[in-house]
Design an enzyme around this catalytic site. Structure first.
Site, short mmCIF file in Angstrom:
data_model
loop_
_atom_site.label_atom_id
_atom_site.label_comp_id
_atom_site.label_asym_id
_atom_site.label_seq_id
_atom_site.Cartn_x
_atom_site.Cartn_y
_atom_site.Cartn_z
N ASP A 37 -1.03 1.64 -3.86
CA ASP A 37 -1.97 0.36 -4.54
C ASP A 37 -3.23 0.99 -4.82
O ASP A 37 -4.28 0.57 -5.10
CB ASP A 37 -2.27 -0.63 -3.63
CG ASP A 37 -2.84 -0.34 -2.34
OD1 ASP A 37 -2.95 0.87 -1.83
OD2 ASP A 37 -3.45 -1.15 -1.59
N SER A 54 0.98 -1.29 0.02
CA SER A 54 0.00 -0.03 0.12
C SER A 54 0.90 1.39 0.13
O SER A 54 1.56 1.63 -0.96
CB SER A 54 -0.98 -0.13 1.16
OG SER A 54 -2.13 0.99 1.17
N ASP A 60 -1.82 6.56 -3.31
CA ASP A 60 -0.68 5.90 -2.77
C ASP A 60 -0.32 4.61 -3.61
O ASP A 60 -0.88 4.57 -4.87
CB ASP A 60 -1.10 5.38 -1.37
CG ASP A 60 -2.47 4.46 -1.50
OD1 ASP A 60 -3.00 4.45 -2.48
OD2 ASP A 60 -2.46 3.71 -0.44
N ASP A 116 -5.61 2.75 -3.13
CA ASP A 116 -7.04 2.35 -2.26
C ASP A 116 -7.08 3.67 -1.48
O ASP A 116 -8.15 3.81 -1.20
CB ASP A 116 -6.92 1.03 -1.57
CG ASP A 116 -6.06 1.32 -0.55
OD1 ASP A 116 -4.94 2.24 -0.57
OD2 ASP A 116 -5.80 0.49 0.46
#
Length: 446
Positions: A242, A97, A240, A244
């Site tokens: 990833d 992440s 960010d 999400d």
């Protein structure tokens, strides 16, 4: 209830070949394959250098349990989650992440597209610890395949979830910084499909995150902020690693704190009687918005999977965290940076006002965040905090939330790093800073 030891707030994370090894990855892959006992498991990764190593380790291990592995590409975590939801199969995401590029991680996704809950994490860990792996006979071992459709169906689902025709007619000017992460293609492509005039920064896959640190904090977004200060764009967007999460820069080049963008999107999304879910770390501004709109606010422990489960249980319309992670229940029950981006475009189109002007209607609270390296057991720290501040009102939903006369401070251990996070909020900025300084100094002096 027993707490997971390997799974943190958002999956297993560590530094490759140090605390996150291929042996661990293969063991977890076998445990996930054994637990789900599914004919098919989807797998994806973000852009990190170690992604292939861990993806292949986890995939081969899961295949040894008899699961067929479908690789769906390099894409945002919510893209994999949407694929799992649509196809009714579990998934595995290789990502850390917002963590720096030297980290990587493993997330398990349930067949409804949500991140697995703590009970499932514990069961997977028990299979791993006791090595209770399913071993498929030679002729039942899983096979590996590739499905290129995941990106397309994910992007289409985002576009269909908002008033795309109205957005297209608006011709918004948008600057976006994907930070060399998993959204390098998807988010700029969605913006183009919505007829936005797009300027992309760092929209190339780079596993070293060479352009900036992955976490979309103000100090990491100086290039995007400079672009926005030209006054030529309606909104600036950053993700960010990833994707999400999604944060915004207003048309004047000002960074919008995640709690304020959450409150703004909630304000323009909910109706009377709706339910909103957020962790105890979120700003009181959200509570004020819900009261104004006649909606119910439910507070939970910190963590997107916990918020998502509470949303499902309570049939909530929207929820999210103060870090730019918004969950839109009408689309899917997980944090989704591209969906958050689309919701912002939707409200800018609907209101036809600059975002800085729209923010004037959001209650103005100041939040200060800091962190302290954790060198003691959390239970011992928690005991010392409650003894020291025993005369103050406290909430123990997650960590320790201490209420002062004109604000509050939340002290809790990070689920992904060995640090203690300290959030302080007040309607007065100087008091928020004062509270944060006081509790941070107390922790440092332990």
């Amino acid at each position: 209830m027993k707490q997971p030891q390997l799974f943190g707030t958002n999956g297993i994370r560590g530094i490759p070949n140090e605390d996150l090894t291929t042996d661990l990855a293969m063991g977890i892959g076998k445990a996930i394959g054994t637990f789900f006992d599914a004919k098919k498991i989807a797998i994806a990764k973000d852009t990190r250098i170690s992604g292939d190593m861990f993806m292949l380790s986890v995939a081969s291990a899961a295949m040894s349990t008899g699961a067929n592995i479908v690789y769906v590409g390099e894409l945002p975590t919510p893209g994999l989650q949407y694929y799992c939801k649509v196809n009714g199969i579990p998934g595995i995401m290789i990502t850390a992440s917002h963590n720096p590029p030297q980290y990587n991680g493993i997330k398990a996704i349930d067949s409804d597209g949500t991140e697995i809950d703590e009970e499932t994490e514990i069961k997977i860990e028990e299979i791993y610890e006791k090595k209770l792996y399913k071993k498929a006979p030679w002729d039942k071992i899983g096979i590996y395949s590739y499905d290129s459709t995941a990106i397309k169906i994910y992007m289409e689902s985002i576009i269909e979830s908002v008033n795309s025709e109205a957005i297209r007619e608006r011709h918004l000017n948008v600057a976006i910084d994907t930070g060399n992460g998993a959204s390098y293609y998807t988010s700029p492509a969605i913006l183009s499909e919505l007829n936005c005039h797009v300027v992309s920064l760092n929209a190339n896959p780079d596993g070293k995150f060479s352009s900036r640190n992955s976490e979309p904090k103000p100090e990491n977004l100086s290039d995007l902020i400079s672009v926005m200060k030209t006054g030529k764009f309606n909104i600036g967007i950053a993700h960010d690693g990833d994707a999400d999460r999604c944060v915004f820069i207003d048309e004047k080049g000002n960074y919008i704190d995640g709690d304020r963008s959450l409150a703004l999107i909630v304000k323009h999304t909910i109706r009377k009687g709706d339910i909103v879910v957020t962790p105890v770390s979120s700003s009181d501004a959200l509570g004020a918005i819900c009261s104004e709109k006649g909606a119910k606010l439910i507070s939970t422990r910190v963590g997107a999977p916990i918020v998502a489960r509470a949303m499902i249980d309570n049939r909530a319309v929207i929820g999210g965290e103060e870090n730019g992670g918004i969950i839109y229940g009408k689309h899917q029950f997980c944090r989704d940076g591209a969906m958050t981006m689309a919701l912002m475009l939707n409200l800018l189109t609907q209101e036809n006002k600059p975002v800085s002007e729209l923010l004037h209607d959001i209650p103005d609270y100041s939040m200060v965040k800091s962190s302290v390296v954790r060198k003691m057991n959390w239970d011992d720290i928690r005991k010392l905090i409650t003894e020291k501040y025993s005369g103050k009102k406290m909430d123990f939903t997650d960590g320790v939330k201490i209420f002062d006369d004109d604000g509050w401070t939340l002290i809790r251990p990070s689920g992904t790093e060995r640090i203690i996070r300290v959030f302080s909020e007040s309607i007065h900025k100087n008091l928020a800073e004062e509270y944060n300084r006081e509790y941070t100094n107390f922790l440092n002096n332990l």
